[in-house]
Each structure stands twice: as structure tokens, then as C-alpha cells.
Write a protein that holds these residues in place. Structure first.
Motif, PDB file in Angstrom:
ATOM      1  N   MET B  12       0.834  -1.213   0.000  1.00  0.00           N
ATOM      2  CA  MET B  12       0.000   0.000   0.000  1.00  0.00           C
ATOM      3  C   MET B  12       0.866   1.260   0.000  1.00  0.00           C
ATOM      4  SD  MET B  12      -3.159  -1.056   2.486  1.00  0.00           S
ATOM      5  CE  MET B  12      -3.297  -2.810   2.809  1.00  0.00           C
ATOM      6  N   LEU B  13       1.982   1.223   0.726  1.00  0.00           N
ATOM      7  CA  LEU B  13       2.872   2.392   0.718  1.00  0.00           C
ATOM      8  C   LEU B  13       3.477   2.594  -0.665  1.00  0.00           C
ATOM      9  CD1 LEU B  13       4.720   2.155   4.165  1.00  0.00           C
ATOM     10  CD2 LEU B  13       2.905   3.745   3.485  1.00  0.00           C
ATOM     11  N   GLU B  14       3.838   1.488  -1.310  1.00  0.00           N
ATOM     12  CA  GLU B  14       4.391   1.616  -2.671  1.00  0.00           C
ATOM     13  C   GLU B  14       3.357   2.180  -3.638  1.00  0.00           C
ATOM     14  OE1 GLU B  14       6.160  -2.203  -3.555  1.00  0.00           O
ATOM     15  OE2 GLU B  14       7.732  -1.820  -2.061  1.00  0.00           O
ATOM     16  N   ALA B  15       2.098   1.722  -3.475  1.00  0.00           N
ATOM     17  CA  ALA B  15       1.022   2.261  -4.314  1.00  0.00           C
ATOM     18  C   ALA B  15       0.854   3.755  -4.047  1.00  0.00           C
ATOM     19  CB  ALA B  15      -0.285   1.513  -4.034  1.00  0.00           C
ATOM     20  N   ALA B  16       0.933   4.151  -2.784  1.00  0.00           N
ATOM     21  CA  ALA B  16       0.791   5.571  -2.425  1.00  0.00           C
ATOM     22  C   ALA B  16       1.885   6.400  -3.097  1.00  0.00           C
ATOM     23  CB  ALA B  16       0.836   5.736  -0.904  1.00  0.00           C
ATOM     24  N   LEU B  17       3.118   5.899  -3.068  1.00  0.00           N
ATOM     25  CA  LEU B  17       4.239   6.629  -3.682  1.00  0.00           C
ATOM     26  C   LEU B  17       4.075   6.728  -5.191  1.00  0.00           C
ATOM     27  CD1 LEU B  17       7.226   5.281  -1.601  1.00  0.00           C
ATOM     28  CD2 LEU B  17       6.202   7.565  -1.544  1.00  0.00           C
ATOM     29  N   ALA B  18       3.607   5.641  -5.803  1.00  0.00           N
ATOM     30  CA  ALA B  18       3.414   5.659  -7.255  1.00  0.00           C
ATOM     31  C   ALA B  18       2.360   6.693  -7.630  1.00  0.00           C
ATOM     32  CB  ALA B  18       3.011   4.266  -7.744  1.00  0.00           C
ATOM     33  N   VAL B  19       1.269   6.755  -6.867  1.00  0.00           N
ATOM     34  CA  VAL B  19       0.212   7.735  -7.148  1.00  0.00           C
ATOM     35  C   VAL B  19       0.756   9.151  -6.970  1.00  0.00           C
ATOM     36  CG1 VAL B  19      -1.997   8.675  -6.330  1.00  0.00           C
ATOM     37  CG2 VAL B  19      -1.714   6.196  -6.595  1.00  0.00           C
ATOM     38  N   LEU B  20       1.497   9.363  -5.905  1.00  0.00           N
ATOM     39  CA  LEU B  20       2.064  10.684  -5.610  1.00  0.00           C
ATOM     40  C   LEU B  20       3.017  11.117  -6.713  1.00  0.00           C
ATOM     41  CD1 LEU B  20       1.812  12.615  -3.243  1.00  0.00           C
ATOM     42  CD2 LEU B  20       3.773  11.516  -2.182  1.00  0.00           C
ATOM     43  N   ASP B  21       3.837  10.189  -7.164  1.00  0.00           N
ATOM     44  CA  ASP B  21       4.838  10.505  -8.173  1.00  0.00           C
ATOM     45  C   ASP B  21       4.176  10.843  -9.506  1.00  0.00           C
ATOM     46  OD1 ASP B  21       7.462  10.829  -8.997  1.00  0.00           O
ATOM     47  OD2 ASP B  21       7.604   8.787  -9.748  1.00  0.00           O
ATOM     48  N   GLU B  22       3.124  10.099  -9.858  1.00  0.00           N
ATOM     49  CA  GLU B  22       2.480  10.304 -11.160  1.00  0.00           C
ATOM     50  C   GLU B  22       1.507  11.468 -11.172  1.00  0.00           C
ATOM     51  OE1 GLU B  22       0.730   6.568 -12.263  1.00  0.00           O
ATOM     52  OE2 GLU B  22       2.715   5.642 -12.267  1.00  0.00           O
ATOM     53  N   SER B  23       0.720  11.587 -10.111  1.00  0.00           N
ATOM     54  CA  SER B  23      -0.388  12.556 -10.164  1.00  0.00           C
ATOM     55  C   SER B  23      -0.153  13.755  -9.272  1.00  0.00           C
ATOM     56  CB  SER B  23      -1.695  11.872  -9.748  1.00  0.00           C
ATOM     57  OG  SER B  23      -1.774  10.574 -10.290  1.00  0.00           O
ATOM     58  N   GLY B  24       0.931  13.753  -8.490  1.00  0.00           N
ATOM     59  CA  GLY B  24       1.151  14.864  -7.568  1.00  0.00           C
ATOM     60  C   GLY B  24       0.163  14.806  -6.418  1.00  0.00           C
ATOM     61  N   LEU B  25       0.232  15.788  -5.550  1.00  0.00           N
ATOM     62  CA  LEU B  25      -0.644  15.781  -4.384  1.00  0.00           C
ATOM     63  C   LEU B  25      -2.102  16.007  -4.753  1.00  0.00           C
ATOM     64  CD1 LEU B  25       1.640  17.466  -1.791  1.00  0.00           C
ATOM     65  CD2 LEU B  25       0.335  15.387  -1.428  1.00  0.00           C
ATOM     66  N   ALA B  26      -2.331  16.696  -5.902  1.00  0.00           N
ATOM     67  CA  ALA B  26      -3.710  16.953  -6.331  1.00  0.00           C
ATOM     68  C   ALA B  26      -4.457  15.641  -6.562  1.00  0.00           C
ATOM     69  CB  ALA B  26      -3.704  17.795  -7.595  1.00  0.00           C
ATOM     70  N   GLY B  27      -3.739  14.619  -7.046  1.00  0.00           N
ATOM     71  CA  GLY B  27      -4.391  13.349  -7.356  1.00  0.00           C
ATOM     72  C   GLY B  27      -4.251  12.304  -6.256  1.00  0.00           C
ATOM     73  N   PHE B  28      -3.723  12.725  -5.120  1.00  0.00           N
ATOM     74  CA  PHE B  28      -3.448  11.764  -4.046  1.00  0.00           C
ATOM     75  C   PHE B  28      -4.697  11.572  -3.180  1.00  0.00           C
ATOM     76  CE2 PHE B  28      -1.620  10.460   0.064  1.00  0.00           C
ATOM     77  CZ  PHE B  28      -0.814   9.412  -0.359  1.00  0.00           C
ATOM     78  N   THR B  29      -5.529  10.600  -3.561  1.00  0.00           N
ATOM     79  CA  THR B  29      -6.759  10.312  -2.800  1.00  0.00           C
ATOM     80  C   THR B  29      -6.724   8.851  -2.348  1.00  0.00           C
ATOM     81  OG1 THR B  29      -7.913   9.581  -4.794  1.00  0.00           O
ATOM     82  CG2 THR B  29      -8.088  11.933  -4.215  1.00  0.00           C
ATOM     83  N   MET B  30      -7.491   8.555  -1.291  1.00  0.00           N
ATOM     84  CA  MET B  30      -7.577   7.177  -0.806  1.00  0.00           C
ATOM     85  C   MET B  30      -8.047   6.258  -1.930  1.00  0.00           C
ATOM     86  SD  MET B  30      -6.555   6.692   2.252  1.00  0.00           S
ATOM     87  CE  MET B  30      -6.559   7.103   3.995  1.00  0.00           C
ATOM     88  N   GLU B  31      -8.973   6.762  -2.739  1.00  0.00           N
ATOM     89  CA  GLU B  31      -9.526   5.964  -3.834  1.00  0.00           C
ATOM     90  C   GLU B  31      -8.436   5.597  -4.853  1.00  0.00           C
ATOM     91  OE1 GLU B  31     -13.160   7.524  -5.024  1.00  0.00           O
ATOM     92  OE2 GLU B  31     -13.589   5.882  -6.443  1.00  0.00           O
ATOM     93  N   ALA B  32      -7.633   6.586  -5.239  1.00  0.00           N
ATOM     94  CA  ALA B  32      -6.588   6.328  -6.234  1.00  0.00           C
ATOM     95  C   ALA B  32      -5.550   5.343  -5.690  1.00  0.00           C
ATOM     96  CB  ALA B  32      -5.909   7.636  -6.635  1.00  0.00           C
ATOM     97  N   VAL B  33      -5.200   5.479  -4.410  1.00  0.00           N
ATOM     98  CA  VAL B  33      -4.209   4.577  -3.818  1.00  0.00           C
ATOM     99  C   VAL B  33      -4.785   3.164  -3.705  1.00  0.00           C
ATOM    100  CG1 VAL B  33      -2.776   4.095  -1.794  1.00  0.00           C
ATOM    101  CG2 VAL B  33      -3.064   6.458  -2.574  1.00  0.00           C
ATOM    102  N   ALA B  34      -6.048   3.062  -3.289  1.00  0.00           N
ATOM    103  CA  ALA B  34      -6.694   1.753  -3.157  1.00  0.00           C
ATOM    104  C   ALA B  34      -6.723   1.046  -4.514  1.00  0.00           C
ATOM    105  CB  ALA B  34      -8.110   1.920  -2.608  1.00  0.00           C
ATOM    106  N   ARG B  35      -7.111   1.786  -5.552  1.00  0.00           N
ATOM    107  CA  ARG B  35      -7.186   1.210  -6.899  1.00  0.00           C
ATOM    108  C   ARG B  35      -5.803   0.679  -7.304  1.00  0.00           C
ATOM    109  NH1 ARG B  35      -8.158   5.466 -10.342  1.00  0.00           N
ATOM    110  NH2 ARG B  35      -9.849   6.040  -8.929  1.00  0.00           N
ATOM    111  N   ARG B  36      -4.804   1.502  -7.101  1.00  0.00           N
ATOM    112  CA  ARG B  36      -3.431   1.128  -7.474  1.00  0.00           C
ATOM    113  C   ARG B  36      -2.934  -0.100  -6.711  1.00  0.00           C
ATOM    114  NH1 ARG B  36       0.330   3.871 -11.046  1.00  0.00           N
ATOM    115  NH2 ARG B  36       2.204   2.631 -10.821  1.00  0.00           N
ATOM    116  N   ALA B  37      -3.297  -0.183  -5.428  1.00  0.00           N
ATOM    117  CA  ALA B  37      -2.819  -1.289  -4.587  1.00  0.00           C
ATOM    118  C   ALA B  37      -3.670  -2.541  -4.763  1.00  0.00           C
ATOM    119  CB  ALA B  37      -2.816  -0.848  -3.121  1.00  0.00           C
ATOM    120  N   GLY B  38      -4.775  -2.432  -5.489  1.00  0.00           N
ATOM    121  CA  GLY B  38      -5.700  -3.555  -5.590  1.00  0.00           C
ATOM    122  C   GLY B  38      -6.322  -3.898  -4.246  1.00  0.00           C
TER     123      GLY B  38
END
Lengths: 184, 184
Positions: B12-38
Motif C-alpha cells: 500500500m505504501l508503494e502504491a501511495a508513492l506511485a500515485v504521488l509521483d504520477e499525479s502529484g498531491l492533487a491526485g493523491f486520494t484514498m480511492e486512487a491509492v486503493a485502486r493502485r494497490a488492488g
């Protein structure tokens, strides 16, 4: 005397800064700036061939370079430059613009190059003051003005942008004493 | 031994970092991280009550704190910490994440507070090393570890994020010599 052309230029630079401040670099387009300034895109392009060129002039306008001090004392000159810089960090839109630039430059090498040039220009007063102090014998003859400029200015960037702590009143004199006139 | 729970947390932390890196803080939502982490949003919320809490753990994970060096020499200890920090700036996603944070913190006081805490934690190894050096008599008794930490670390932040210039091989030893063992 400000000519009509200078007034129009100033209005466009202010519009550019307002767009940058509100929408960040992602929203910084010729179209958005033209709309904000009440001018046509063609008018903007006549002065600036690209958004990069406009951005450089707009950032330069926020920084408002002041005359390089020359009081005859390196300590006074450096203190004057750093005090003006702290005021810029604490009381102007400059840090928000710089933060947007820091983020964008990390992702875009062209912006990184533009910011590299801007920073180089902004360092010139400090470099000049240190070189004069060295030539007058106030600083050791092997003083490296580039490294000394890094040591004098970077703690204020760090404190504001990374540590997010207020800049204490004494910090300018502490940094100057520690970097320029260290006790061993 | 890594338990099943630790593996899930890491993913989950790796998914969070990937979301942050790609979408910046604007795109950093629980939903986006959950989707990424499966994973489900509920699973994320069981570990982290807010995006702020998740962000702190994710940033901590990129920083990878290493054991505080204790070689018996303040110069060696400081060099080790700064060398590791330069590697972090040059060879990991840490600077891109930090740049996104710098920009977002300038606009959002809550994020600024989070980053203030993270920075405070990251400074601890350097502060400990300097205090030990002072207690051993390697540094003057009136050494201020906070100001010294600012002077030692901030030139590297500045060089990377503001000046956009490569960090020369000698810079760590130059800064250590100049800040810790100045000639007058």
C-alpha cells in the motif's frame, strides 16, 4: 517617465504572475495570460516568443533586483542582501511562485534550465560583494565566493521551504557571523 | 521475518508513492491509492485514518532512515550522513516527492505542518552526531547543533532544487571542512 509601452508590458507581467499564482505552471498558457490582461494572444507573442520567455520575465519582476550594496564593509553588504531576501520570503508572492517552479522543474528539464539561469542572475550581487570583501582583505584570500554564497543563502531557503519554520530575527546575523567570521 | 500484514502495508505504501509521483498531491486520494494497490478503500482506512497520515508514512518510506553513524569522529559521522543524503537526492524518487510537497505546503498549512514534523525527524541523526562531537570536545562547546545542521544540509537542498546544478564530488568534504573546521 513610463511610456505607454512600458505600462502595457507591466500589465501583462502582472497578469502572468496572477495566472501563475492561481493556477500554477499547469495553467500557465499564453491564452490564460492574454485573457487576464485583456490583451490578444498576438500582442503577447509580439513581446514573448514562448511561455518560457514570458515566465522568465515574470519571475524576474517578482524578484525585483535591487542595487548591489557597496558600504565598504563585507559584513554590512552581506547583511543587507540577506535581510532583503528574508523580506522577499516573508512578505511577497515570491516563495509561492518559487515553490511552483521547484515542483515543475523537477519534472521538466527545460524549466529546470530556465530556473538555473534565473538563479545564476540572482546570485550576482552576493558574489560581487564577497569578491570585493576578499580583494579588500576582509575575507581570507582563498575564499571561494560560490561556496560562500551557497552557505550564506541556502539556510533561508531550507528554513522556509523544507523545515517550514519561521525565520528568527537573529538568523541573518548568526549565519553571517558563523560563515564569514568563524571562531575556531 | 516479514509477516503477511507487513507485506500488505508495504504494497500500500508503494502504491501511495506511485500515485504521488504520477499525479502529484492533487491526485493523491484514498480511492486512487486503493485502486493502485488492488485493495479496498476500507482496508486503507483501517490503517490510515486520513490521506495526511498515509502521506507521512509514504514519505517516511522513501526517506529510508538508516542507523545513526557513530564512528567516534564527528567529521566521519557527518560525512557519512551527507553522502547518504546526496545519494538520496541523486538516485531515488525522493526529490520529486519532496518538490511536490514543497509546492503543496506553500498553499496548505496542514501539509506544511506535516512536512515540518517529517523534517524534524530527519534532522535527528545529524543533531545527535553533532552533540556527541561537541561533548567529546571535537567541536567548540558553544556549537549550536540546530544552526550547524542547517548550514551542513541546506546547501545540498539549494543546489538540487533551486540552483539545479549537479552536486560536485568534492562538495560534501568542502562543506564539512568549511562549516565544522573553518580557518580564520
Amino acid at each position: 517617465m513610463v511610456s505607454r509601452g512600458d505600462g502595457a508590458r507591466q500589465r501583462m507581467l502582472e497578469a502572468a504572475l496572477a495566472v501563475l499564482d492561481e493556477s500554477g505552471l499547469a495553467g500557465f498558457t499564453m491564452e490564460a495570460v492574454a485573457r487576464r490582461a485583456g490583451a490578444s494572444k498576438a500582442t503577447l507573442y509580439r513581446r514573448w516568443p514562448s511561455t518560457g520567455a514570458l515566465l522568465v520575465d515574470a519571475m524576474d519582476a517578482t524578484y525585483r533586483p535591487f542595487p548591489t550594496p557597496d558600504t565598504g564593509s563585507v559584513s554590512k553588504d552581506v547583511t543587507e542582501i540577506l535581510t532583503a531576501f528574508v523580506a522577499l520570503l516573508e512578505r511577497t508572492p515570491f516563495p509561492r511562485l518559487l515553490a511552483a517552479f521547484i515542483d515543475a522543474a523537477e519534472r521538466d528539464p527545460a524549466l529546470s534550465g530556465i530556473h538555473q539561469d534565473l538563479t545564476k542572475r540572482r546570485r550576482e550581487p552576493m558574489l560581487a560583494v564577497l569578491e570585493r570583501g576578499r580583494d579588500r582583505g576582509e575575507l581570507p584570500p582563498d575564499t571561494d565566493p560560490e561556496l560562500t554564497t551557497d552557505l550564506l543563502t541556502s539556510p533561508f531557503f531550507y528554513r522556509h521551504f523544507v523545515a517550514h519554520r519561521p525565520i528568527p530575527r537573529r538568523m541573518v546575523s548568526d549565519v553571517v557571523a558563523r560563515v564569514l567570521f568563524p571562531k575556531t
